[in-house]
Design a protein around this motif. Structure first.
Motif, PDB file in Angstrom:
ATOM      1  N   TYR A  30       0.827  -1.205   0.000  1.00 47.71           N
ATOM      2  CA  TYR A  30       0.000   0.000   0.000  1.00 47.71           C
ATOM      3  C   TYR A  30       0.863   1.257   0.000  1.00 47.71           C
ATOM      4  N   TYR A  31       1.983   1.216   0.691  1.00 45.25           N
ATOM      5  CA  TYR A  31       2.890   2.367   0.712  1.00 45.25           C
ATOM      6  C   TYR A  31       3.442   2.646  -0.682  1.00 45.25           C
ATOM      7  N   ASN A  32       3.675   1.585  -1.453  1.00 45.40           N
ATOM      8  CA  ASN A  32       4.180   1.736  -2.818  1.00 45.40           C
ATOM      9  C   ASN A  32       3.077   2.018  -3.826  1.00 45.40           C
ATOM     10  N   GLY A  33       1.855   2.164  -3.369  1.00 48.07           N
ATOM     11  CA  GLY A  33       0.752   2.504  -4.262  1.00 48.07           C
ATOM     12  C   GLY A  33       0.126   1.308  -4.949  1.00 48.07           C
ATOM     13  N   GLU A  34       0.331   0.134  -4.428  1.00 53.64           N
ATOM     14  CA  GLU A  34      -0.235  -1.075  -5.007  1.00 53.64           C
ATOM     15  C   GLU A  34      -1.243  -1.663  -4.025  1.00 53.64           C
ATOM     16  N   ASP A  35      -2.043  -2.589  -4.522  1.00 50.92           N
ATOM     17  CA  ASP A  35      -3.015  -3.251  -3.663  1.00 50.92           C
ATOM     18  C   ASP A  35      -2.457  -4.607  -3.258  1.00 50.92           C
ATOM     19  N   GLY A  36      -1.939  -4.688  -2.033  1.00 47.67           N
ATOM     20  CA  GLY A  36      -1.285  -5.901  -1.557  1.00 47.67           C
ATOM     21  C   GLY A  36      -2.211  -7.093  -1.475  1.00 47.67           C
ATOM     22  N   ILE A  37      -3.441  -6.869  -1.051  1.00 46.05           N
ATOM     23  CA  ILE A  37      -4.393  -7.970  -0.922  1.00 46.05           C
ATOM     24  C   ILE A  37      -4.720  -8.545  -2.292  1.00 46.05           C
ATOM     25  N   GLU A  38      -4.912  -7.674  -3.283  1.00 41.39           N
ATOM     26  CA  GLU A  38      -5.195  -8.149  -4.638  1.00 41.39           C
ATOM     27  C   GLU A  38      -4.009  -8.911  -5.217  1.00 41.39           C
ATOM     28  N   LYS A  39      -2.777  -8.474  -4.894  1.00 46.87           N
ATOM     29  CA  LYS A  39      -1.606  -9.195  -5.373  1.00 46.87           C
ATOM     30  C   LYS A  39      -1.574 -10.602  -4.795  1.00 46.87           C
ATOM     31  N   ILE A  40      -1.903 -10.733  -3.521  1.00 51.24           N
ATOM     32  CA  ILE A  40      -1.921 -12.053  -2.894  1.00 51.24           C
ATOM     33  C   ILE A  40      -3.014 -12.910  -3.520  1.00 51.24           C
ATOM     34  N   LYS A  41      -4.191 -12.326  -3.726  1.00 51.88           N
ATOM     35  CA  LYS A  41      -5.283 -13.071  -4.358  1.00 51.88           C
ATOM     36  C   LYS A  41      -4.902 -13.519  -5.763  1.00 51.88           C
ATOM     37  N   SER A  42      -4.226 -12.642  -6.517  1.00 53.77           N
ATOM     38  CA  SER A  42      -3.860 -13.001  -7.886  1.00 53.77           C
ATOM     39  C   SER A  42      -2.832 -14.132  -7.897  1.00 53.77           C
ATOM     40  N   LEU A  43      -1.976 -14.205  -6.878  1.00 52.05           N
ATOM     41  CA  LEU A  43      -1.026 -15.314  -6.811  1.00 52.05           C
ATOM     42  C   LEU A  43      -1.752 -16.642  -6.668  1.00 52.05           C
ATOM     43  N   PHE A  44      -2.791 -16.686  -5.847  1.00 51.13           N
ATOM     44  CA  PHE A  44      -3.538 -17.916  -5.667  1.00 51.13           C
ATOM     45  C   PHE A  44      -4.404 -18.222  -6.877  1.00 51.13           C
ATOM     46  N   LYS A  45      -4.952 -17.199  -7.520  1.00 50.77           N
ATOM     47  CA  LYS A  45      -5.766 -17.413  -8.712  1.00 50.77           C
ATOM     48  C   LYS A  45      -4.903 -17.851  -9.880  1.00 50.77           C
ATOM     49  N   ARG A  46      -3.683 -17.345  -9.960  1.00 47.07           N
ATOM     50  CA  ARG A  46      -2.793 -17.692 -11.062  1.00 47.07           C
ATOM     51  C   ARG A  46      -2.532 -19.196 -11.074  1.00 47.07           C
ATOM     52  N   GLY A  47      -2.418 -19.798  -9.924  1.00 46.72           N
ATOM     53  CA  GLY A  47      -2.204 -21.242  -9.850  1.00 46.72           C
ATOM     54  C   GLY A  47      -3.391 -22.023 -10.369  1.00 46.72           C
ATOM     55  N   GLU A  48      -4.594 -21.514 -10.190  1.00 45.45           N
ATOM     56  CA  GLU A  48      -5.796 -22.196 -10.658  1.00 45.45           C
ATOM     57  C   GLU A  48      -5.974 -22.060 -12.164  1.00 45.45           C
ATOM     58  N   THR A  49      -5.545 -20.960 -12.740  1.00 45.74           N
ATOM     59  CA  THR A  49      -5.798 -20.719 -14.156  1.00 45.74           C
ATOM     60  C   THR A  49      -4.681 -21.222 -15.056  1.00 45.74           C
ATOM     61  N   THR A  50      -3.616 -21.780 -14.517  1.00 44.06           N
ATOM     62  CA  THR A  50      -2.521 -22.232 -15.372  1.00 44.06           C
ATOM     63  C   THR A  50      -2.939 -23.400 -16.254  1.00 44.06           C
TER      64      THR A  50
END
Length: 110
Positions: A30-50
């Motif tokens: 969040y300090y760097n201007g990104e959404d940390g929770i969404e990044k974590i969610k996308s990591l788990f979703k990326r494994g499902e969509t491979t």
């Protein structure tokens, strides 16, 4: 009555790694201007969509990877260039101000 519960050093370390480390990651994101929770969610979703995206090329999926694709990377590059230009202008203004203050000091010493 039960006595005081003691924890080992490893148990404390384990609790810190499970609780504090993710919170620190989210805070830094969040300090760097990104959404940390969404990044974590996308990591788990990326494994499902491979499995569904195995036959496609990385260019057709938008790049993927750690940087979020070429559009996100180009946006970050443009932001960095704009920030760099701002900092150069600010530095130039401060150098001019320093020169003016040096002149004033020389005049006051006379």
């Amino acid at each position: 009555m039960a006595g005081k519960v003691k924890t080992t050093g490893f148990a404390r370390f384990f609790l810190i790694m499970i609780i504090v480390a993710p919170l620190a990651y989210i805070g830094a994101s969040y300090y760097n201007g990104e959404d940390g929770i969404e990044k974590i969610k996308s990591l788990f979703k990326r494994g499902e969509t491979t499995e569904s995206a195995e036959g496609t090329n990385d260019d057709t999926r938008g790049g993927g990877g750690l940087f979020g694709g070429s559009s996100n990377l180009s946006r970050q590059i443009e932001e960095l260039r704009a920030e760099n230009e701002e900092l150069r202008e600010r530095l130039s203004e401060q150098e001019q101000e320093i020169q003016e203050l040096k002149r004033e000091v020389r005049l006051l010493r006379k």
